[in-house]
Design a protein around this motif. Structure first.
Motif, PDB file in Angstrom:
ATOM      1  N   MET A  88       0.831  -1.207   0.000  1.00 48.58           N
ATOM      2  CA  MET A  88       0.000   0.000   0.000  1.00 48.58           C
ATOM      3  C   MET A  88       0.866   1.258   0.000  1.00 48.58           C
ATOM      4  O   MET A  88       0.483   2.279  -0.561  1.00 48.58           O
ATOM      5  CB  MET A  88      -0.939   0.028   1.212  1.00 48.58           C
ATOM      6  CG  MET A  88      -2.088  -0.947   1.145  1.00 48.58           C
ATOM      7  SD  MET A  88      -2.967  -0.989  -0.438  1.00 48.58           S
ATOM      8  CE  MET A  88      -3.699   0.613  -0.497  1.00 48.58           C
ATOM      9  N   SER A 131       0.796   9.481  -5.674  1.00 47.66           N
ATOM     10  CA  SER A 131       1.373  10.840  -5.540  1.00 47.66           C
ATOM     11  C   SER A 131       2.077  11.252  -6.827  1.00 47.66           C
ATOM     12  O   SER A 131       2.043  12.413  -7.226  1.00 47.66           O
ATOM     13  CB  SER A 131       2.411  10.885  -4.426  1.00 47.66           C
ATOM     14  OG  SER A 131       1.828  10.629  -3.206  1.00 47.66           O
ATOM     15  N   GLY A 183     -14.800  13.928   7.345  1.00 52.88           N
ATOM     16  CA  GLY A 183     -14.128  14.377   6.128  1.00 52.88           C
ATOM     17  C   GLY A 183     -13.110  13.382   5.604  1.00 52.88           C
ATOM     18  O   GLY A 183     -12.594  13.546   4.508  1.00 52.88           O
ATOM     19  N   LEU A 241     -12.218   9.303   4.757  1.00 54.05           N
ATOM     20  CA  LEU A 241     -12.850   7.998   4.521  1.00 54.05           C
ATOM     21  C   LEU A 241     -11.867   6.839   4.651  1.00 54.05           C
ATOM     22  O   LEU A 241     -12.220   5.691   4.398  1.00 54.05           O
ATOM     23  CB  LEU A 241     -13.466   7.981   3.115  1.00 54.05           C
ATOM     24  CG  LEU A 241     -14.498   9.083   2.845  1.00 54.05           C
ATOM     25  CD1 LEU A 241     -14.942   9.050   1.384  1.00 54.05           C
ATOM     26  CD2 LEU A 241     -15.702   8.924   3.762  1.00 54.05           C
ATOM     27  N   ILE A 257      -8.431   1.582   6.570  1.00 53.41           N
ATOM     28  CA  ILE A 257      -7.647   0.332   6.640  1.00 53.41           C
ATOM     29  C   ILE A 257      -6.763   0.348   7.892  1.00 53.41           C
ATOM     30  O   ILE A 257      -6.742  -0.616   8.663  1.00 53.41           O
ATOM     31  CB  ILE A 257      -6.797   0.148   5.365  1.00 53.41           C
ATOM     32  CG1 ILE A 257      -7.724   0.008   4.154  1.00 53.41           C
ATOM     33  CG2 ILE A 257      -5.902  -1.085   5.500  1.00 53.41           C
ATOM     34  CD1 ILE A 257      -6.997  -0.046   2.829  1.00 53.41           C
ATOM     35  N   LYS A 316      -7.062   2.296  10.558  1.00 51.49           N
ATOM     36  CA  LYS A 316      -7.903   2.343  11.761  1.00 51.49           C
ATOM     37  C   LYS A 316      -8.431   0.949  12.101  1.00 51.49           C
ATOM     38  O   LYS A 316      -8.487   0.552  13.274  1.00 51.49           O
ATOM     39  CB  LYS A 316      -9.040   3.345  11.528  1.00 51.49           C
ATOM     40  CG  LYS A 316      -9.943   3.614  12.709  1.00 51.49           C
ATOM     41  CD  LYS A 316     -11.211   2.796  12.674  1.00 51.49           C
ATOM     42  CE  LYS A 316     -12.037   3.046  11.440  1.00 51.49           C
ATOM     43  NZ  LYS A 316     -13.033   1.974  11.214  1.00 51.49           N
ATOM     44  N   LEU A 352      -7.003  -1.864  11.433  1.00 51.89           N
ATOM     45  CA  LEU A 352      -5.884  -2.634  12.020  1.00 51.89           C
ATOM     46  C   LEU A 352      -5.678  -2.251  13.482  1.00 51.89           C
ATOM     47  O   LEU A 352      -5.428  -3.109  14.336  1.00 51.89           O
ATOM     48  CB  LEU A 352      -4.595  -2.340  11.261  1.00 51.89           C
ATOM     49  CG  LEU A 352      -4.350  -3.129   9.993  1.00 51.89           C
ATOM     50  CD1 LEU A 352      -3.120  -2.572   9.289  1.00 51.89           C
ATOM     51  CD2 LEU A 352      -4.136  -4.596  10.328  1.00 51.89           C
ATOM     52  N   LEU A 395      -6.495   9.330  22.399  1.00 47.75           N
ATOM     53  CA  LEU A 395      -5.387   8.749  21.637  1.00 47.75           C
ATOM     54  C   LEU A 395      -5.557   9.137  20.175  1.00 47.75           C
ATOM     55  O   LEU A 395      -6.650   8.968  19.626  1.00 47.75           O
ATOM     56  CB  LEU A 395      -5.430   7.218  21.780  1.00 47.75           C
ATOM     57  CG  LEU A 395      -4.518   6.394  20.880  1.00 47.75           C
ATOM     58  CD1 LEU A 395      -3.051   6.635  21.221  1.00 47.75           C
ATOM     59  CD2 LEU A 395      -4.844   4.902  21.025  1.00 47.75           C
ATOM     60  N   GLY A 440      -2.355   8.206  12.835  1.00 45.24           N
ATOM     61  CA  GLY A 440      -2.566   8.334  11.392  1.00 45.24           C
ATOM     62  C   GLY A 440      -1.312   8.933  10.788  1.00 45.24           C
ATOM     63  O   GLY A 440      -0.611   9.703  11.456  1.00 45.24           O
ATOM     64  N   THR A 475       2.210   5.422  16.728  1.00 49.71           N
ATOM     65  CA  THR A 475       2.733   5.420  15.359  1.00 49.71           C
ATOM     66  C   THR A 475       2.059   4.381  14.464  1.00 49.71           C
ATOM     67  O   THR A 475       1.859   4.613  13.284  1.00 49.71           O
ATOM     68  CB  THR A 475       4.242   5.113  15.353  1.00 49.71           C
ATOM     69  OG1 THR A 475       4.451   3.944  16.138  1.00 49.71           O
ATOM     70  CG2 THR A 475       5.052   6.255  15.908  1.00 49.71           C
ATOM     71  N   ASP A 476       1.734   3.221  15.040  1.00 53.22           N
ATOM     72  CA  ASP A 476       1.130   2.159  14.227  1.00 53.22           C
ATOM     73  C   ASP A 476       0.202   1.317  15.095  1.00 53.22           C
ATOM     74  O   ASP A 476       0.021   1.605  16.286  1.00 53.22           O
ATOM     75  CB  ASP A 476       2.198   1.305  13.545  1.00 53.22           C
ATOM     76  CG  ASP A 476       3.164   0.688  14.539  1.00 53.22           C
ATOM     77  OD1 ASP A 476       2.744   0.381  15.667  1.00 53.22           O
ATOM     78  OD2 ASP A 476       4.350   0.513  14.194  1.00 53.22           O
TER      79      ASP A 476
END
Ligand code: B1M
Length: 210
Positions: free
Chosen positions: A44, A52, A97, A99, A102, A104, A106, A174, A177, A195-196
């Motif tokens: 991903m 980009s 705002g 969408l 993925i 979140k 996890l 918390l 992102g 962070t993850d």
């Protein structure tokens, strides 16, 4: 069969191959975190870079996202860890705002694995909905996710709404992102930044247990 094949299958939008390769790796006993990080998430990242650079477009990004989500669903039972007594309730969502879900999702899996009762409000969640849900579920933590720089301000506005509703002292906040960091979290008055997904489970436990 290899993690490289999973990486290539997500980039190549080949969902059937994602399913067969991920299942194959799980059966072979490969570390599920390696499948997730080096196969699905890494792919991903490449898709994002190509987007980009204008080399790929939203439909392809959506299909890759769907392929990745399919892989994550297969990993889910192996990621969540052992069930245990709930350490607290977290109400979580992607802010208004935005969408993207993925990452979140996890985070939700890892929070469940860390022993939380997780109330997932989904995406594009208004500040009012966060406040109402926190009250309704007597939340210990509110989790705010965003992937867009344009919605970072909405994270701050949601925290302001939590203060205005008079429940700021009852909950920990918390945030996480890709565009967020610890400095931003400190500046907008969050209690913690993760962070993850793995970090989110650890940090959330620290918030309620210490
Ligand atoms: Co979007 N998108 N996207 N996108 N997308 C990004 C985020 C982007 C960086 C791509 C790029 O340009 N390189 C870019 C944002 C640029 C910016 O803001 N500076 C972008 C853009 C521009 C857009 C649109 C505006 C495109 C358009 O329409 N022109 C549009 C916005 C729509 C909207 O939200 N209003 C859009 C749409 C989409 C899709 C719908 C096609 C799809 C989302 C599908 C879905 O989520 N259901 C999509 C995707 C897939 C991506 C990329 C490629 C991948 C995101 C992802 O799932 N990563 C992304 C580029 C990239 O990140 N490489 C991109 C994998 C995931 C596991 O990681 O989400 O970072 P991540 O989550 C991590 C951590 O951040 C952290 O833990 C997670 C797991 O480890 N984390 C938390 C996340 N939330 C947390 C909460 C916490 C704690 C940790 O506590 C509460």
């Amino acid at each position: 069969m290899s993690i490289e094949n999973i990486f290539q299958a997500v980039i190549g939008l080949d969902i059937d191959k994602v399913v067969s390769e991920v299942n194959g790796e799980i059966e072979a006993g490969t570390d599920v975190n390696a499948i997730l990080n080096d196969g699905l998430i890494k792919a991903m990242d490449v898709v994002g870079e190509r987007f980009s650079a204008g080399e790929t477009f939203v439909p392809e990004m959506l299909m890759s996202a769907h392929a990745m989500k399919t892989g994550v669903e297969l990993l889910k039972p192996h990621l969540a860890g052992e069930a245990e007594k709930k350490v607290g309730t977290i109400v979580i969502g992607t802010v208004h705002g935005d969408l993207h879900d993925i990452g979140k999702n996890l985070v939700c899996i890892m929070l469940e694995g860390a022993g939380f009762n997780v109330v997932d409000l989904g995406v594009d969640v208004t500040k009012e909905t966060f406040v109402e849900a926190a009250k309704e579920h007597n939340a210990d933590i509110i989790g705010l996710s965003t992937l867009l720089t344009t919605t970072m301000c909405v994270v701050e506005e949601t925290i302001d709404a939590i203060k205005d509703a008079g429940i700021r002292d009852d909950v920990k906040i918390l945030v996480g992102g890709a565009p967020l960091n610890q400095d931003f979290a400190d500046r907008i008055g969050a209690d913690a930044f993760a962070t993850d997904a793995g970090d989110a489970g650890k940090v959330a436990r620290e918030l309620v247990l210490h």
